[in-house]
Design a protein around this motif. Structure first.
Motif, PDB file in Angstrom:
ATOM      1  N   UNK A 153      24.694  11.737  -5.710  1.00  0.00           N
ATOM      2  CA  UNK A 153      24.385  12.056  -4.308  1.00  0.00           C
ATOM      3  C   UNK A 153      22.896  12.261  -4.044  1.00  0.00           C
ATOM      4  N   UNK A 154      22.169  12.712  -5.053  1.00  0.00           N
ATOM      5  CA  UNK A 154      20.752  13.041  -4.826  1.00  0.00           C
ATOM      6  C   UNK A 154      19.976  12.799  -6.112  1.00  0.00           C
ATOM      7  N   UNK A 155      18.678  12.629  -5.963  1.00  0.00           N
ATOM      8  CA  UNK A 155      17.794  12.440  -7.122  1.00  0.00           C
ATOM      9  C   UNK A 155      16.983  13.711  -7.342  1.00  0.00           C
ATOM     10  N   UNK A 156      17.117  14.261  -8.544  1.00  0.00           N
ATOM     11  CA  UNK A 156      16.401  15.501  -8.889  1.00  0.00           C
ATOM     12  C   UNK A 156      14.936  15.212  -9.238  1.00  0.00           C
ATOM     13  N   UNK A 157      14.115  16.195  -9.031  1.00  0.00           N
ATOM     14  CA  UNK A 157      12.714  16.273  -9.498  1.00  0.00           C
ATOM     15  C   UNK A 157      12.065  14.914  -9.845  1.00  0.00           C
ATOM     16  N   UNK A 158      11.751  14.174  -8.799  1.00  0.00           N
ATOM     17  CA  UNK A 158      11.142  12.840  -8.947  1.00  0.00           C
ATOM     18  C   UNK A 158       9.947  12.828  -9.888  1.00  0.00           C
ATOM     19  N   UNK A 159       9.147  13.867  -9.850  1.00  0.00           N
ATOM     20  CA  UNK A 159       7.921  13.864 -10.659  1.00  0.00           C
ATOM     21  C   UNK A 159       8.040  14.792 -11.874  1.00  0.00           C
ATOM     22  N   UNK A 160       9.256  14.889 -12.407  1.00  0.00           N
ATOM     23  CA  UNK A 160       9.510  15.752 -13.574  1.00  0.00           C
ATOM     24  C   UNK A 160       8.492  15.586 -14.709  1.00  0.00           C
ATOM     25  N   UNK A 161       8.142  14.352 -15.120  1.00  0.00           N
ATOM     26  CA  UNK A 161       7.178  14.228 -16.236  1.00  0.00           C
ATOM     27  C   UNK A 161       5.836  14.878 -15.917  1.00  0.00           C
ATOM     28  N   UNK A 162       5.507  14.909 -14.625  1.00  0.00           N
ATOM     29  CA  UNK A 162       4.190  15.447 -14.257  1.00  0.00           C
ATOM     30  C   UNK A 162       4.128  16.963 -14.403  1.00  0.00           C
ATOM     31  N   UNK A 163       5.303  17.615 -14.384  1.00  0.00           N
ATOM     32  CA  UNK A 163       5.318  19.066 -14.603  1.00  0.00           C
ATOM     33  C   UNK A 163       4.745  19.385 -15.984  1.00  0.00           C
ATOM     34  N   UNK A 164       5.230  18.671 -16.968  1.00  0.00           N
ATOM     35  CA  UNK A 164       4.793  18.972 -18.337  1.00  0.00           C
ATOM     36  C   UNK A 164       3.375  18.458 -18.592  1.00  0.00           C
ATOM     37  N   UNK A 165       3.044  17.351 -17.961  1.00  0.00           N
ATOM     38  CA  UNK A 165       1.670  16.863 -18.065  1.00  0.00           C
ATOM     39  C   UNK A 165       0.720  17.914 -17.479  1.00  0.00           C
ATOM     40  N   UNK A 166       1.112  18.474 -16.321  1.00  0.00           N
ATOM     41  CA  UNK A 166       0.268  19.484 -15.662  1.00  0.00           C
ATOM     42  C   UNK A 166       0.141  20.732 -16.533  1.00  0.00           C
ATOM     43  N   UNK A 167       1.245  21.105 -17.189  1.00  0.00           N
ATOM     44  CA  UNK A 167       1.199  22.288 -18.056  1.00  0.00           C
ATOM     45  C   UNK A 167       0.255  22.065 -19.233  1.00  0.00           C
ATOM     46  N   UNK A 168       0.053  20.794 -19.598  1.00  0.00           N
ATOM     47  CA  UNK A 168      -0.879  20.462 -20.684  1.00  0.00           C
ATOM     48  C   UNK A 168      -2.272  20.143 -20.139  1.00  0.00           C
ATOM     49  N   UNK A 169      -2.471  20.422 -18.836  1.00  0.00           N
ATOM     50  CA  UNK A 169      -3.793  20.228 -18.244  1.00  0.00           C
ATOM     51  C   UNK A 169      -4.088  18.795 -17.835  1.00  0.00           C
ATOM     52  N   UNK A 170      -3.048  17.944 -17.802  1.00  0.00           N
ATOM     53  CA  UNK A 170      -3.271  16.545 -17.439  1.00  0.00           C
ATOM     54  C   UNK A 170      -2.824  16.304 -16.005  1.00  0.00           C
ATOM     55  N   UNK A 171      -3.709  15.706 -15.223  1.00  0.00           N
ATOM     56  CA  UNK A 171      -3.377  15.348 -13.855  1.00  0.00           C
ATOM     57  C   UNK A 171      -3.110  13.848 -13.800  1.00  0.00           C
ATOM     58  N   UNK A 172      -2.085  13.442 -13.091  1.00  0.00           N
ATOM     59  CA  UNK A 172      -1.763  12.019 -12.982  1.00  0.00           C
ATOM     60  C   UNK A 172      -1.924  11.602 -11.526  1.00  0.00           C
ATOM     61  N   UNK A 203       7.144  28.023  -8.078  1.00  0.00           N
ATOM     62  CA  UNK A 203       7.424  29.345  -8.661  1.00  0.00           C
ATOM     63  C   UNK A 203       6.579  29.576  -9.912  1.00  0.00           C
ATOM     64  N   UNK A 204       6.370  28.488 -10.665  1.00  0.00           N
ATOM     65  CA  UNK A 204       5.603  28.596 -11.917  1.00  0.00           C
ATOM     66  C   UNK A 204       4.094  28.640 -11.671  1.00  0.00           C
ATOM     67  N   UNK A 205       3.687  28.527 -10.403  1.00  0.00           N
ATOM     68  CA  UNK A 205       2.264  28.621 -10.092  1.00  0.00           C
ATOM     69  C   UNK A 205       1.477  27.354 -10.366  1.00  0.00           C
TER      70      UNK A 205
END
Ligand SMILES: [Zn+2]
Ligand SMILES: [Zn+2]
Length: 272
Positions: A153-172, A203-205
Protein backbone atom coordinates in the motif's frame (compact mmCIF):
# COMPACT_ATOMS: atom_id res chain seq x y z
CA UNK A 1 -5.55 18.13 13.15
CA UNK A 2 -5.46 14.36 13.12
CA UNK A 3 -2.68 12.64 15.04
CA UNK A 4 -1.76 9.15 13.95
CA UNK A 5 1.25 6.94 13.41
CA UNK A 6 1.41 4.46 10.54
CA UNK A 7 4.87 3.00 11.14
CA UNK A 8 5.91 1.62 14.51
CA UNK A 9 7.49 -1.48 15.93
CA UNK A 10 6.83 -3.65 18.96
CA UNK A 11 8.86 -6.44 20.54
CA UNK A 12 7.63 -8.65 17.72
CA UNK A 13 10.26 -6.93 15.58
CA UNK A 14 13.74 -8.38 15.93
CA UNK A 15 15.04 -4.90 16.72
CA UNK A 16 12.08 -3.77 18.84
CA UNK A 17 12.76 -2.87 22.48
CA UNK A 18 11.78 -5.56 24.99
CA UNK A 19 9.45 -3.09 26.73
CA UNK A 20 7.65 -2.38 23.44
CA UNK A 21 4.68 -4.65 24.05
CA UNK A 22 1.60 -3.89 21.99
CA UNK A 23 -0.09 -2.80 25.20
CA UNK A 24 2.73 -0.40 26.14
CA UNK A 25 2.69 1.07 22.64
CA UNK A 26 -1.09 1.63 22.80
CA UNK A 27 -0.84 3.33 26.19
CA UNK A 28 1.97 5.56 24.91
CA UNK A 29 -0.13 6.45 21.85
CA UNK A 30 -3.11 7.44 24.01
CA UNK A 31 -0.86 9.43 26.35
CA UNK A 32 0.51 11.37 23.36
CA UNK A 33 -2.97 12.14 22.05
CA UNK A 34 -2.86 9.92 18.97
CA UNK A 35 -6.20 8.84 17.51
CA UNK A 36 -4.88 6.00 15.40
CA UNK A 37 -1.86 3.73 15.13
CA UNK A 38 -0.82 0.98 12.77
CA UNK A 39 1.49 -1.69 14.14
CA UNK A 40 4.04 -2.49 11.43
CA UNK A 41 6.51 -5.02 12.76
CA UNK A 42 9.30 -6.18 10.51
CA UNK A 43 8.95 -9.03 8.14
CA UNK A 44 12.11 -8.83 6.05
CA UNK A 45 11.33 -11.60 3.67
CA UNK A 46 15.00 -12.61 3.41
CA UNK A 47 14.76 -13.50 7.08
CA UNK A 48 12.14 -16.10 6.29
CA UNK A 49 14.09 -17.54 3.35
CA UNK A 50 17.81 -16.86 3.88
CA UNK A 51 17.89 -16.44 7.64
CA UNK A 52 19.73 -13.12 7.39
CA UNK A 53 17.05 -11.51 9.58
CA UNK A 54 15.16 -13.05 12.46
CA UNK A 55 11.94 -14.78 11.40
CA UNK A 56 8.66 -12.92 11.90
CA UNK A 57 6.12 -14.39 14.33
CA UNK A 58 3.09 -13.25 12.42
CA UNK A 59 0.38 -15.15 14.30
CA UNK A 60 1.62 -14.06 17.73
CA UNK A 61 1.84 -10.43 16.59
CA UNK A 62 -1.64 -10.57 15.08
CA UNK A 63 -3.15 -12.06 18.25
CA UNK A 64 -1.62 -9.27 20.35
CA UNK A 65 -2.84 -6.55 17.98
CA UNK A 66 -6.35 -8.02 17.82
CA UNK A 67 -6.51 -8.26 21.62
CA UNK A 68 -5.44 -4.62 21.88
CA UNK A 69 -7.94 -3.56 19.23
CA UNK A 70 -10.75 -5.03 21.33
CA UNK A 71 -9.35 -3.71 24.60
CA UNK A 72 -8.82 -0.10 23.44
CA UNK A 73 -11.94 0.15 21.23
CA UNK A 74 -13.37 3.65 21.41
CA UNK A 75 -10.10 5.10 22.71
CA UNK A 76 -7.63 4.28 19.95
CA UNK A 77 -8.03 3.01 16.40
CA UNK A 78 -5.51 0.17 16.05
CA UNK A 79 -4.64 -1.19 12.64
CA UNK A 80 -2.87 -4.41 11.83
CA UNK A 81 0.05 -3.83 9.53
CA UNK A 82 3.45 -5.12 8.55
CA UNK A 83 6.66 -3.54 7.30
CA UNK A 84 7.41 -5.97 4.51
CA UNK A 85 11.03 -5.75 3.41
CA UNK A 86 12.24 -6.80 -0.04
CA UNK A 87 9.05 -8.62 -1.17
CA UNK A 88 10.31 -8.68 -4.78
CA UNK A 89 13.42 -10.65 -3.76
CA UNK A 90 11.33 -13.67 -2.69
CA UNK A 91 7.93 -13.10 -4.27
CA UNK A 92 6.36 -16.44 -3.36
CA UNK A 93 7.21 -16.14 0.32
CA UNK A 94 6.06 -12.51 0.36
CA UNK A 95 2.76 -13.37 -1.32
CA UNK A 96 2.17 -16.20 1.15
CA UNK A 97 2.77 -13.82 4.06
CA UNK A 98 0.39 -11.19 2.67
CA UNK A 99 -2.27 -13.82 1.98
CA UNK A 100 -1.96 -15.36 5.43
CA UNK A 101 -1.77 -12.04 7.29
CA UNK A 102 -4.99 -10.33 6.26
CA UNK A 103 -3.33 -6.99 6.99
CA UNK A 104 -4.99 -3.58 7.10
CA UNK A 105 -1.77 -2.08 5.79
CA UNK A 106 1.31 -3.42 4.02
CA UNK A 107 4.21 -0.99 4.16
CA UNK A 108 6.74 -1.98 1.51
CA UNK A 109 10.34 -1.28 2.31
CA UNK A 110 13.85 -1.89 1.07
CA UNK A 111 16.47 -2.52 3.73
CA UNK A 112 18.94 -4.32 1.54
CA UNK A 113 19.72 -4.58 -2.14
CA UNK A 114 19.55 -8.03 -3.69
CA UNK A 115 22.63 -9.93 -2.54
CA UNK A 116 23.94 -7.02 -0.44
CA UNK A 117 23.69 -6.67 3.39
CA UNK A 118 21.28 -4.20 5.02
CA UNK A 119 22.21 -0.55 4.40
CA UNK A 120 22.71 -0.36 8.15
CA UNK A 121 25.79 -2.58 7.88
CA UNK A 122 27.59 -0.78 5.05
CA UNK A 123 30.67 1.30 5.81
CA UNK A 124 29.91 4.75 4.47
CA UNK A 125 33.03 6.41 5.86
CA UNK A 126 35.25 4.53 3.42
CA UNK A 127 32.91 4.49 0.47
CA UNK A 128 33.77 6.39 -2.73
CA UNK A 129 31.33 9.02 -4.01
CA UNK A 130 30.74 6.87 -7.08
CA UNK A 131 29.82 3.81 -5.06
CA UNK A 132 27.57 5.82 -2.74
CA UNK A 133 25.59 7.09 -5.74
CA UNK A 134 25.54 3.66 -7.36
CA UNK A 135 24.04 2.16 -4.21
CA UNK A 136 21.32 4.77 -4.06
CA UNK A 137 20.60 4.37 -7.78
CA UNK A 138 20.21 0.61 -7.28
CA UNK A 139 17.99 1.22 -4.28
CA UNK A 140 15.68 3.38 -6.37
CA UNK A 141 15.51 0.67 -9.04
CA UNK A 142 14.59 -1.99 -6.51
CA UNK A 143 12.03 0.30 -4.88
CA UNK A 144 10.16 0.31 -8.19
CA UNK A 145 9.87 -3.46 -7.76
CA UNK A 146 8.70 -3.02 -4.16
CA UNK A 147 5.87 -0.65 -5.14
CA UNK A 148 4.85 -2.96 -8.00
CA UNK A 149 4.47 -5.86 -5.61
CA UNK A 150 0.77 -6.83 -5.32
CA UNK A 151 -0.68 -6.00 -1.91
CA UNK A 152 1.79 -3.22 -1.00
CA UNK A 153 0.00 0.00 0.00
CA UNK A 154 2.83 2.43 0.70
CA UNK A 155 6.58 2.86 0.28
CA UNK A 156 8.58 3.30 3.48
CA UNK A 157 11.53 5.67 3.99
CA UNK A 158 12.49 6.43 0.38
CA UNK A 159 15.88 7.78 1.40
CA UNK A 160 16.71 5.08 3.98
CA UNK A 161 20.34 4.62 2.79
CA UNK A 162 20.93 8.33 3.29
CA UNK A 163 20.12 8.06 7.00
CA UNK A 164 23.15 5.90 7.60
CA UNK A 165 25.30 7.85 5.18
CA UNK A 166 24.37 11.01 7.12
CA UNK A 167 25.21 9.33 10.42
CA UNK A 168 28.67 8.65 8.96
CA UNK A 169 28.99 12.31 7.95
CA UNK A 170 28.32 11.71 4.26
CA UNK A 171 25.94 13.95 2.36
CA UNK A 172 24.44 12.69 -0.90
CA UNK A 173 23.30 15.26 -3.44
CA UNK A 174 20.12 13.85 -4.96
CA UNK A 175 20.25 15.98 -8.13
CA UNK A 176 21.47 13.16 -10.37
CA UNK A 177 18.77 10.83 -9.02
CA UNK A 178 15.79 13.06 -9.73
CA UNK A 179 14.90 11.31 -13.04
CA UNK A 180 14.85 7.93 -11.26
CA UNK A 181 12.79 9.36 -8.40
CA UNK A 182 10.36 10.79 -10.95
CA UNK A 183 10.04 7.38 -12.60
CA UNK A 184 9.41 5.76 -9.21
CA UNK A 185 6.80 8.37 -8.31
CA UNK A 186 5.04 7.98 -11.66
CA UNK A 187 4.79 4.25 -10.99
CA UNK A 188 3.44 4.84 -7.46
CA UNK A 189 0.89 7.45 -8.54
CA UNK A 190 -0.37 5.21 -11.35
CA UNK A 191 -0.84 2.38 -8.85
CA UNK A 192 -2.27 4.51 -6.03
CA UNK A 193 0.66 3.70 -3.74
CA UNK A 194 1.19 6.10 -0.85
CA UNK A 195 4.50 7.78 -0.03
CA UNK A 196 5.58 7.52 3.58
CA UNK A 197 7.09 10.48 5.37
CA UNK A 198 9.31 8.79 7.93
CA UNK A 199 10.37 11.24 10.62
CA UNK A 200 12.67 9.01 12.67
CA UNK A 201 15.53 11.12 11.30
CA UNK A 202 13.94 14.33 12.60
CA UNK A 203 13.65 12.73 16.04
CA UNK A 204 17.29 11.67 15.78
CA UNK A 205 18.32 15.27 15.11
CA UNK A 206 19.63 14.61 11.60
CA UNK A 207 17.64 17.57 10.31
CA UNK A 208 15.77 15.89 7.48
CA UNK A 209 12.77 13.61 7.02
CA UNK A 210 12.81 10.58 4.72
CA UNK A 211 12.16 11.88 2.15
CA UNK A 212 12.81 15.56 2.75
CA UNK A 213 11.27 18.78 1.49
CA UNK A 214 12.51 18.95 -2.16
CA UNK A 215 11.41 15.36 -2.78
CA UNK A 216 8.06 15.93 -1.09
CA UNK A 217 7.56 18.99 -3.25
CA UNK A 218 8.32 16.85 -6.30
CA UNK A 219 5.70 14.30 -5.16
CA UNK A 220 3.13 17.08 -4.89
CA UNK A 221 4.13 18.66 -8.21
CA UNK A 222 3.70 15.28 -9.94
CA UNK A 223 0.20 14.90 -8.51
CA UNK A 224 1.07 12.60 -5.62
CA UNK A 225 -1.66 12.87 -3.00
CA UNK A 226 -1.43 9.90 -0.68
CA UNK A 227 0.98 10.35 2.19
CA UNK A 228 1.36 8.23 5.31
CA UNK A 229 3.23 9.45 8.39
CA UNK A 230 5.45 7.18 10.45
CA UNK A 231 7.62 7.63 13.51
CA UNK A 232 9.32 4.25 12.95
CA UNK A 233 9.57 4.05 16.73
CA UNK A 234 11.12 0.88 18.10
CA UNK A 235 10.23 1.71 21.72
CA UNK A 236 7.17 3.34 23.29
CA UNK A 237 9.12 6.41 24.39
CA UNK A 238 9.84 7.28 20.74
CA UNK A 239 6.25 7.06 19.59
CA UNK A 240 5.26 10.16 17.62
CA UNK A 241 8.58 11.82 18.52
CA UNK A 242 9.11 14.39 15.77
CA UNK A 243 5.47 14.34 14.65
CA UNK A 244 4.92 18.09 15.03
CA UNK A 245 8.01 18.81 12.92
CA UNK A 246 6.85 16.33 10.29
CA UNK A 247 3.38 17.89 10.14
CA UNK A 248 4.91 21.35 9.80
CA UNK A 249 7.06 20.04 6.94
CA UNK A 250 4.01 18.67 5.13
CA UNK A 251 2.08 21.89 5.61
CA UNK A 252 5.04 23.88 4.30
CA UNK A 253 5.03 21.71 1.17
CA UNK A 254 1.33 22.45 0.66
CA UNK A 255 -0.20 19.16 1.77
CA UNK A 256 -3.54 19.27 3.59
CA UNK A 257 -4.23 15.58 4.09
CA UNK A 258 -2.66 12.31 5.06
CA UNK A 259 -4.01 8.78 4.80
CA UNK A 260 -4.17 5.75 7.04
CA UNK A 261 -5.15 2.27 5.89
CA UNK A 262 -7.89 0.10 7.31
CA UNK A 263 -8.83 -3.13 5.60
CA UNK A 264 -6.48 -2.20 2.76
CA UNK A 265 -8.44 1.00 2.02
CA UNK A 266 -7.09 4.54 2.39
CA UNK A 267 -8.83 6.82 4.88
CA UNK A 268 -8.18 10.51 4.39
CA UNK A 269 -7.53 12.83 7.36
CA UNK A 270 -7.09 16.60 7.43
CA UNK A 271 -3.84 18.01 8.81
CA UNK A 272 -4.94 21.66 8.58
ZN1 LIG B 1 12.38 0.14 7.68
ZN1 LIG C 1 10.45 0.37 10.51
Amino acid sequence: MYYCDSHLHTHFSFDGAPEATVDAVCLAAIARGLSEITVTDHCDINGEVEGIYAPYRMEAARDAVMDARAHYAGRLQINWGVELGQPHQYPEAAKALIDAGGFDFVLGSLHNLTGVPDFWFLRYEEMSEVLLHQLFARALQEMVEVVRFPGVHALAHLTYPLRYAAMAGRKVDLAEHIPAIRALFAEMIARGIALEVNYSTLRAGLGFAMPDEPILRLWREMGGERITLGSDAHRPADLAGGLDEALALLQRCGFHQIVTYRGGQPYVHSID
